[in-house]
Design a protein around this motif. Structure first.
Motif, PDB file in Angstrom:
ATOM      1  N   GLN A   1      -0.148   4.132  -3.296  1.00 36.85           N
ATOM      2  CA  GLN A   1      -0.424   5.307  -2.704  1.00 36.85           C
ATOM      3  C   GLN A   1       0.087   6.216  -3.514  1.00 36.85           C
ATOM      4  O   GLN A   1      -0.473   7.518  -3.258  1.00 36.85           O
TER       5      GLN A   1
ATOM      6  N   VAL B   1       0.569  -1.204   0.162  1.00 38.04           N
ATOM      7  CA  VAL B   1       0.014   0.025   0.155  1.00 38.04           C
ATOM      8  C   VAL B   1       0.748   1.275   0.116  1.00 38.04           C
ATOM      9  O   VAL B   1       0.569   2.348  -0.725  1.00 38.04           O
TER      10      VAL B   1
ATOM     11  N   GLN C   1      -6.898   2.604   1.869  1.00 41.43           N
ATOM     12  CA  GLN C   1      -6.893   2.351   0.855  1.00 41.43           C
ATOM     13  C   GLN C   1      -7.565   2.250  -0.092  1.00 41.43           C
ATOM     14  O   GLN C   1      -8.275   2.761  -1.335  1.00 41.43           O
TER      15      GLN C   1
END
Length: 231
Positions: A121, A116, A183
């Protein structure tokens, strides 16, 4: 004397921790969840990314790269959500541990969190999408973000299918969950991702939505959220 005693009590009630945050930042969201899980009181310091407050002289003294979140704990100033989470875990290990004792399970938490934080991200954040808009085309922003989110979600789905219980690596909330919840929410609400191909992530998301520490960290519940201001 009585006045001094009262002042002391008042100061003791003031949170020692300060979190510089933006309501919509998924990186800040992770840290808010951790602080809630560990039961740590903190002062919320809003940084409006859309207005460019992250580039102000005051903020860049705290974090020269101009990103949120930033945690201030006394004389310590710490940026980067991963570093902040590990710091909180080291300092408050008995307040809802964020990492399991089992080494194998711990490594899976690090791996999921890293997918992530490094592979999804950064490729969907405000600065990246603004660059795509200016250098390529506004029409490419959404496609670019969704491509990288889907790639990361495919990897996470495969990684976690043999480990997930109620949460990412079993029936307790650990580090991976703190990265996954913001997320997944961002993918669904901001980028309108079709999640039908990710049954494990969908199930985890439903579990997160029922946990108070996650609910209270939601973007719309933060003091700088437009929804909060409107109410």
């Amino acid at each position: 004397m009585a006045s001094g005693s009262g002042d002391k009590k008042e100061s003791e009630l003031k949170p020692e921790l300060k979190l510089y945050s933006y309501w919509r930042s998924s990186c800040s969201f992770r840290v808010r969840i951790a602080l809630n899980l560990k039961g740590l009181k903190y002062e919320y310091k809003a940084v409006n990314l859309l207005k460019g407050e992250q580039f102000s002289p005051e903020f860049t003294k705290l974090n020269p790269i101009g990103y949120v979140p930033v945690l201030v704990d006394g004389d310590l100033v710490l940026s980067d959500s991963f570093a902040i989470l590990l710091y909180l875990e080291e300092k408050y290990p008995h307040h809802h541990p964020l990492l399991p004792q089992d080494l194998h399970k711990k490594s899976i938490n690090f791996q999921a969190a890293n997918i992530v934080s490094s592979s999804i991200q950064p490729l969907q954040n405000l600065a990246t999408l603004k660059y795509i808009e200016e250098k390529v085309s506004p029409d490419e922003q959404l496609a670019f973000a969704k491509h990288h989110i889907e790639k990361g979600f495919v990897a996470l789905e495969r990684l976690l299918k043999d480990y997930a219980g109620k949460f990412a690596t079993g029936d307790e909330i650990f580090l991976a969950d703190l990265f996954l919840a913001p997320q997944i929410r961002s993918a669904v609400e901001r980028f309108k991702m079709d999640m039908t191909q990710f049954p494990v992530l969908c199930r985890l998301n439903e579990a997160y939505n029922g946990i108070p520490a996650f609910q209270d960290a939601m973007p719309e519940k933060q003091p700088d959220s437009p929804l909060t201001s409107a109410s």
